[in-house]
Motif scaffolding. Structure first.
Motif, PDB file in Angstrom:
ATOM      1  N   ASP A  53       9.638  41.773 -15.194  1.00  0.00           N
ATOM      2  CA  ASP A  53      10.097  40.556 -14.515  1.00  0.00           C
ATOM      3  C   ASP A  53      11.283  39.946 -15.242  1.00  0.00           C
ATOM      4  O   ASP A  53      12.252  39.509 -14.623  1.00  0.00           O
ATOM      5  CB  ASP A  53       8.970  39.529 -14.419  1.00  0.00           C
ATOM      6  N   GLN A  56      14.348  42.057 -14.543  1.00  0.00           N
ATOM      7  CA  GLN A  56      14.853  41.754 -13.202  1.00  0.00           C
ATOM      8  C   GLN A  56      15.620  40.437 -13.191  1.00  0.00           C
ATOM      9  O   GLN A  56      16.675  40.330 -12.577  1.00  0.00           O
ATOM     10  CB  GLN A  56      13.678  41.611 -12.219  1.00  0.00           C
ATOM     11  N   LYS A 100      10.277  38.465   2.570  1.00  0.00           N
ATOM     12  CA  LYS A 100       9.155  39.347   2.209  1.00  0.00           C
ATOM     13  C   LYS A 100       9.022  39.526   0.700  1.00  0.00           C
ATOM     14  O   LYS A 100       9.018  40.631   0.184  1.00  0.00           O
ATOM     15  CB  LYS A 100       9.291  40.706   2.890  1.00  0.00           C
ATOM     16  N   GLN A 101       8.959  38.425  -0.006  1.00  0.00           N
ATOM     17  CA  GLN A 101       8.769  38.381  -1.462  1.00  0.00           C
ATOM     18  C   GLN A 101       9.894  39.056  -2.241  1.00  0.00           C
ATOM     19  O   GLN A 101       9.683  39.539  -3.348  1.00  0.00           O
ATOM     20  CB  GLN A 101       7.429  38.990  -1.859  1.00  0.00           C
ATOM     21  N   GLN A 102      11.080  39.079  -1.685  1.00  0.00           N
ATOM     22  CA  GLN A 102      12.217  39.578  -2.456  1.00  0.00           C
ATOM     23  C   GLN A 102      13.426  38.680  -2.196  1.00  0.00           C
ATOM     24  O   GLN A 102      13.620  38.188  -1.105  1.00  0.00           O
ATOM     25  CB  GLN A 102      12.531  41.038  -2.129  1.00  0.00           C
ATOM     26  N   ARG A 104      17.180  38.617  -1.721  1.00  0.00           N
ATOM     27  CA  ARG A 104      18.202  39.596  -1.356  1.00  0.00           C
ATOM     28  C   ARG A 104      19.544  38.893  -1.188  1.00  0.00           C
ATOM     29  O   ARG A 104      19.609  37.716  -0.837  1.00  0.00           O
ATOM     30  CB  ARG A 104      17.801  40.342  -0.089  1.00  0.00           C
ATOM     31  N   PRO A 114      18.695  44.072  -2.490  1.00  0.00           N
ATOM     32  CA  PRO A 114      17.600  43.324  -3.113  1.00  0.00           C
ATOM     33  C   PRO A 114      17.923  43.044  -4.579  1.00  0.00           C
ATOM     34  O   PRO A 114      18.366  43.926  -5.301  1.00  0.00           O
ATOM     35  CB  PRO A 114      16.401  44.254  -2.972  1.00  0.00           C
ATOM     36  N   TYR A 117      12.190  41.235  -6.950  1.00  0.00           N
ATOM     37  CA  TYR A 117      10.982  41.588  -6.203  1.00  0.00           C
ATOM     38  C   TYR A 117       9.806  40.729  -6.658  1.00  0.00           C
ATOM     39  O   TYR A 117       9.836  40.133  -7.726  1.00  0.00           O
ATOM     40  CB  TYR A 117      10.630  43.064  -6.427  1.00  0.00           C
ATOM     41  N   ASN A 118       8.762  40.701  -5.836  1.00  0.00           N
ATOM     42  CA  ASN A 118       7.517  39.972  -6.133  1.00  0.00           C
ATOM     43  C   ASN A 118       7.746  38.482  -6.348  1.00  0.00           C
ATOM     44  O   ASN A 118       7.094  37.858  -7.186  1.00  0.00           O
ATOM     45  CB  ASN A 118       6.797  40.573  -7.342  1.00  0.00           C
TER      46      ASN A 118
END
Length: 150
Positions: A53, A56, A100-102, A104, A114, A117-118
């Motif tokens: 995480d 990212q 959708k949990q990303q 972008r 993207p 994520y999450n």
């Protein structure tokens, strides 16, 4: 006077034998080892998740703060939960949104890229006085914050 003689009877003593005790200790030790092994695996997964995480997040920051794109704030669209930026270098508008949990990044004509994520929650704000973009993102229950002046 009658005297009653009591016969000696074997008294039944309750308790564990040595063998039963050793088996019980062995089973307890085995159970504790299995629980500890499981906890170690969970801790390792959690540490890797946190590390990923963080990686990212740093990649996300590097894209947003990239001198190649040189983003300028345009506006926050609270209705669609989007942050709209303009790139002088690319002479185009970019939208950052949660889908959708990303997170972008996309342009009107192209697809999207993207970045994170999450993602459970995102908050975009612009501070007019400081001329700074505030971004708060929650990933796996951890909060990541960026306050970027531009």
């Amino acid at each position: 006077m009658k005297i009653k003689l009591k016969l000696c009877q074997k008294s039944k003593k309750s308790g564990f034998t040595l063998l039963e005790t050793i088996i019980a200790i062995g089973i307890t030790c085995l159970t504790c080892m299995m629980i500890f092994s499981t906890l170690q695996i969970v801790w390792k997964i959690n540490a890797n998740e946190t590390k990923n995480d963080r990686l990212q997040w740093e990649q996300f920051r590097s894209v947003i703060e990239s001198s190649n794109l040189d983003f300028k704030y345009v506006r926050v669209d609270n209705e669609n939960n989007e942050l709209i930026l303009y790139s002088d270098a690319m002479d185009d508008f970019y939208e950052l949104d949660l889908y959708k949990q990303q997170i972008r990044m996309r342009r009107k004509i192209d697809g999207y890229m993207p970045l994170l994520y999450n993602v459970q929650k995102v908050e975009w704000r612009y501070n007019e006085n400081r001329k700074s973009i505030f971004i708060s993102i929650r990933i796996h229950g951890r909060e990541y914050i960026m306050d970027r002046k531009k």
